[in-house]
Design a protein around this motif. Sequence first.
Motif, mmCIF file in Angstrom:
data_model
loop_
_atom_site.group_PDB
_atom_site.id
_atom_site.type_symbol
_atom_site.label_atom_id
_atom_site.label_comp_id
_atom_site.label_asym_id
_atom_site.label_seq_id
_atom_site.Cartn_x
_atom_site.Cartn_y
_atom_site.Cartn_z
ATOM 1 N N LEU A 36 -0.684 17.479 -2.363
ATOM 2 C CA LEU A 36 -1.744 16.678 -2.653
ATOM 3 C C LEU A 36 -2.376 15.952 -1.454
ATOM 4 C CD1 LEU A 36 -0.205 14.633 -5.819
ATOM 5 C CD2 LEU A 36 -2.078 16.316 -5.915
ATOM 6 N N PHE A 37 -1.698 16.300 -0.077
ATOM 7 C CA PHE A 37 -2.105 15.671 1.002
ATOM 8 C C PHE A 37 -3.717 16.229 1.352
ATOM 9 C CE2 PHE A 37 -2.298 15.631 5.730
ATOM 10 C CZ PHE A 37 -2.380 14.478 5.907
ATOM 11 N N PRO A 38 -4.592 15.319 1.464
ATOM 12 C CA PRO A 38 -6.110 15.897 1.652
ATOM 13 C C PRO A 38 -6.262 16.595 2.845
ATOM 14 C CG PRO A 38 -5.759 13.433 2.230
ATOM 15 C CD PRO A 38 -4.450 13.876 1.825
ATOM 16 N N TYR A 39 -5.649 16.503 3.892
ATOM 17 C CA TYR A 39 -6.053 17.175 5.256
ATOM 18 C C TYR A 39 -4.717 18.326 5.480
ATOM 19 C CZ TYR A 39 -8.843 12.895 5.644
ATOM 20 O OH TYR A 39 -9.823 11.950 5.625
ATOM 21 N N LYS A 40 -4.267 18.856 4.271
ATOM 22 C CA LYS A 40 -3.335 19.887 4.597
ATOM 23 C C LYS A 40 -3.589 21.088 5.147
ATOM 24 C CE LYS A 40 0.352 22.566 2.259
ATOM 25 N NZ LYS A 40 0.942 22.780 0.919
ATOM 26 N N LYS A 41 -4.790 21.613 4.951
ATOM 27 C CA LYS A 41 -5.291 22.888 5.307
ATOM 28 C C LYS A 41 -6.035 22.634 6.444
ATOM 29 C CE LYS A 41 -8.855 26.422 4.425
ATOM 30 N NZ LYS A 41 -10.062 26.644 3.741
ATOM 31 N N GLN A 42 -6.342 21.500 7.176
ATOM 32 C CA GLN A 42 -6.795 21.246 8.448
ATOM 33 C C GLN A 42 -5.561 21.161 9.376
ATOM 34 O OE1 GLN A 42 -9.324 17.917 8.843
ATOM 35 N NE2 GLN A 42 -9.490 17.978 11.321
ATOM 36 N N VAL A 43 -4.293 20.492 9.027
ATOM 37 C CA VAL A 43 -3.373 20.339 9.645
ATOM 38 C C VAL A 43 -2.456 21.703 10.090
ATOM 39 C CG1 VAL A 43 -0.918 19.336 9.745
ATOM 40 C CG2 VAL A 43 -2.887 17.932 9.123
ATOM 41 N N ILE A 44 -2.637 22.502 9.024
ATOM 42 C CA ILE A 44 -1.957 23.771 9.318
ATOM 43 C C ILE A 44 -2.772 24.720 9.995
ATOM 44 C CG2 ILE A 44 -1.483 26.093 7.909
ATOM 45 C CD1 ILE A 44 -0.774 24.462 5.426
ATOM 46 N N ASP A 45 -4.196 24.507 9.953
ATOM 47 C CA ASP A 45 -4.855 25.377 10.958
ATOM 48 C C ASP A 45 -4.790 24.792 12.453
ATOM 49 O OD1 ASP A 45 -6.025 26.718 8.838
ATOM 50 O OD2 ASP A 45 -7.992 25.480 8.571
ATOM 51 N N ASP A 46 -4.530 23.531 12.642
ATOM 52 C CA ASP A 46 -4.402 23.059 14.071
ATOM 53 C C ASP A 46 -2.967 23.372 14.438
ATOM 54 O OD1 ASP A 46 -5.894 19.722 13.386
ATOM 55 O OD2 ASP A 46 -6.764 21.945 13.888
ATOM 56 N N MET A 47 -1.983 23.683 13.492
ATOM 57 C CA MET A 47 -0.582 24.037 13.938
ATOM 58 C C MET A 47 -0.754 25.630 14.355
ATOM 59 S SD MET A 47 1.691 22.059 11.255
ATOM 60 C CE MET A 47 3.087 22.759 11.612
ATOM 61 N N GLN A 48 -1.350 26.480 13.514
ATOM 62 C CA GLN A 48 -1.673 27.556 13.785
ATOM 63 C C GLN A 48 -2.234 27.870 15.087
ATOM 64 O OE1 GLN A 48 -3.348 29.223 10.402
ATOM 65 N NE2 GLN A 48 -1.336 29.461 9.280
ATOM 66 N N GLN A 49 -3.523 27.339 15.410
ATOM 67 C CA GLN A 49 -4.027 27.521 16.626
ATOM 68 C C GLN A 49 -3.259 27.253 17.827
ATOM 69 O OE1 GLN A 49 -7.048 28.466 16.809
ATOM 70 N NE2 GLN A 49 -7.274 28.191 19.111
ATOM 71 N N LYS A 50 -2.453 26.003 17.685
ATOM 72 C CA LYS A 50 -1.690 25.623 18.922
ATOM 73 C C LYS A 50 -0.389 26.682 19.123
ATOM 74 C CE LYS A 50 -1.809 20.628 18.602
ATOM 75 N NZ LYS A 50 -0.912 19.473 18.243
ATOM 76 N N GLU A 51 -0.129 27.347 18.172
ATOM 77 C CA GLU A 51 0.948 28.438 18.182
ATOM 78 C C GLU A 51 0.292 29.522 18.827
ATOM 79 O OE1 GLU A 51 2.643 29.710 14.494
ATOM 80 O OE2 GLU A 51 3.729 27.677 14.263
ATOM 81 N N ARG A 52 -1.114 29.803 18.640
ATOM 82 C CA ARG A 52 -1.617 31.120 19.165
ATOM 83 C C ARG A 52 -1.789 30.858 20.553
ATOM 84 N NH1 ARG A 52 -4.524 31.405 14.125
ATOM 85 N NH2 ARG A 52 -6.136 29.841 14.818
ATOM 86 N N GLU A 53 -2.356 29.431 20.875
ATOM 87 C CA GLU A 53 -2.626 29.046 22.504
ATOM 88 C C GLU A 53 -1.240 29.184 23.083
ATOM 89 O OE1 GLU A 53 -6.329 26.080 21.410
ATOM 90 O OE2 GLU A 53 -4.296 25.334 21.981
ATOM 91 N N PHE A 54 -0.328 28.645 22.526
ATOM 92 C CA PHE A 54 1.263 28.572 23.178
ATOM 93 C C PHE A 54 1.619 30.106 23.481
ATOM 94 C CE2 PHE A 54 5.729 29.036 23.062
ATOM 95 C CZ PHE A 54 6.108 27.839 24.042
#
Length: 421
Positions: A36-54
Motif C-alpha cells: 500500500l506504500f504509494p511510492y513503492k515502485k519508484q523506491v524499488i527502481d531507485d534501488m535497482q538503479q543504484k545497484e547497477r551503478e555500483f
Amino acid sequence: QKKCREGKRKKAKISRKIKKMGIVKIAKREPALPNLFPYKKQVIDDMQQKEREFEEKKREAKLLRRKAKKELAKQQLDKKEGKEGEGDAENYVDEIQSKIVRWGEDSKKEGVEEVKVKKVVPKAKSVKSCRRDVKSIIEEGDVILEVLDARDPMGSRSLEIEQEVLNKNKTLVLVLNKTDLIPADNAAEWVKLLKNDLEIIYKIMEKNGVEGHVVCFTQNSKEDSLANLLNLLKKFCKGIVNGKKKKISIKFGIIGFPNVGKKSIIKSIKELKPTDDEVSSKTAVREVLLTKRITLLDLAGTFVSKEASDSVILRGKLDVESLFNPLPFAENLISKLNDKDLIRFYRIAAFETPKDFLANLAKKAGKLLKGGSPDLSTAAKILILDWNAGKIPYHSPAVIEYESGEEEEEEKEEEESMEDE
C-alpha cells in the motif's frame, strides 16, 4: 579431522534437540515495503538503479587495476633492460589508483556517487518536421502571423507560404519585428508599403475591400506592442454568422524564417497569462487560452527553403562554427552594409575593399597570424557573430521588388524569334 567430526556431531545433536522441543529458527530478512506504500515502485527502481551503478563502477575499477598491473610489468621489464624512466611505473600506478573508486565503509554510509552524464545538445529540427509544423499551424489557425525582420522585411518574407495561407481563406497579418534596430521613418515607410502590397494581393485574388494588416513589435516597448496586437485580434473576433454580426472564437499561430524573433514574441504573449490555461486539443499542437475568445497555438512554424546566400546572411541564419571558409559570406555582408556605420561601430580607419576592412578589424582585435599578418578568417567570424547578435546597424530601403517569371519567359521568346529571323 577428529575435532571437525566432533564439532559436526555436537551441532547435529543440538539441532535434533531443538526440533524435538518445537522451536523454529526464523531467518533474518530485510524489512520489505508494504504494497500500500504509494511510492513503492519508484523506491524499488531507485534501488535497482543504484545497484547497477555500483556494479558498473566495480567493473571499471577492476579494468583500471588490470591496466595498472600490465603497465607496471612493462615498466619493470624496461627497467631490467636498462631503459630510462625510473619511478614512472610507480607514478602511473598512483595515478590509476586515484581514479579507482574505493568501495569501503565510507561508500556504504554515503551511498553510491552520482554518475556524471554528458550534456546532450538538442539536434536541430529536420526539414520534414519544420514543414509539418508550418502546415499544422496553417490548417488549425484562423489568423496567421508572419514575423518579418524589420532590417530586411522582403528577405525574411515567403510569398509562397503567404499564397498558401490566403488560398485556405485564412487571415494573414505581417508582424514587423525588431523595429527598434532601424530608424522610425524607415519603419513607417515599410508598414505603409507592406499594407498596400497586401491589399494589391487581395485584389488579385478577387477579395475586394479586404484591408492589409501590418503590426510593429519591439522588445523595448513590449507592452504597447502586445496591446496593439491583441486589439487587432479582438477585431477578428467580430464575425458574421448567417448574415448576423456575432462574436466568434479564433485561434492564431506564428510562422516565419529562422532568427526573426518568433519564439520571443510567443514568450511575450504567454506572459500575459501567468497560469497557462491549456485547451484540450486532438492535435499535437499545444493551445494556450489568452482570453475568452482568443487562443494561441504554442508552436513556432519555421520556413525551410533553398535560398541565396544574400538572404541567409541578412537574416542572421549563418552558423559560424560550421563554416569552412567564412570570407565570401563576410565580404558579401560588407558590400550590403554602410561603410560609415562599420567604421563608426568598430572604430577603425577608412577602407576601400572588404579585405581592407577585415584586415583593419583583425589588427584592432589583435587577431594576427605568424609573421604579423592579419587573420582575415577570424575577423570574418567576428563580423558575422556581431551581425547575428544585432549589434551592427543596418536597414534596407523601403522598396518592394519581385522577380517575375513571365518577363523572363517573354525575353526568351523574343530571343528565339530573333534567332529564327
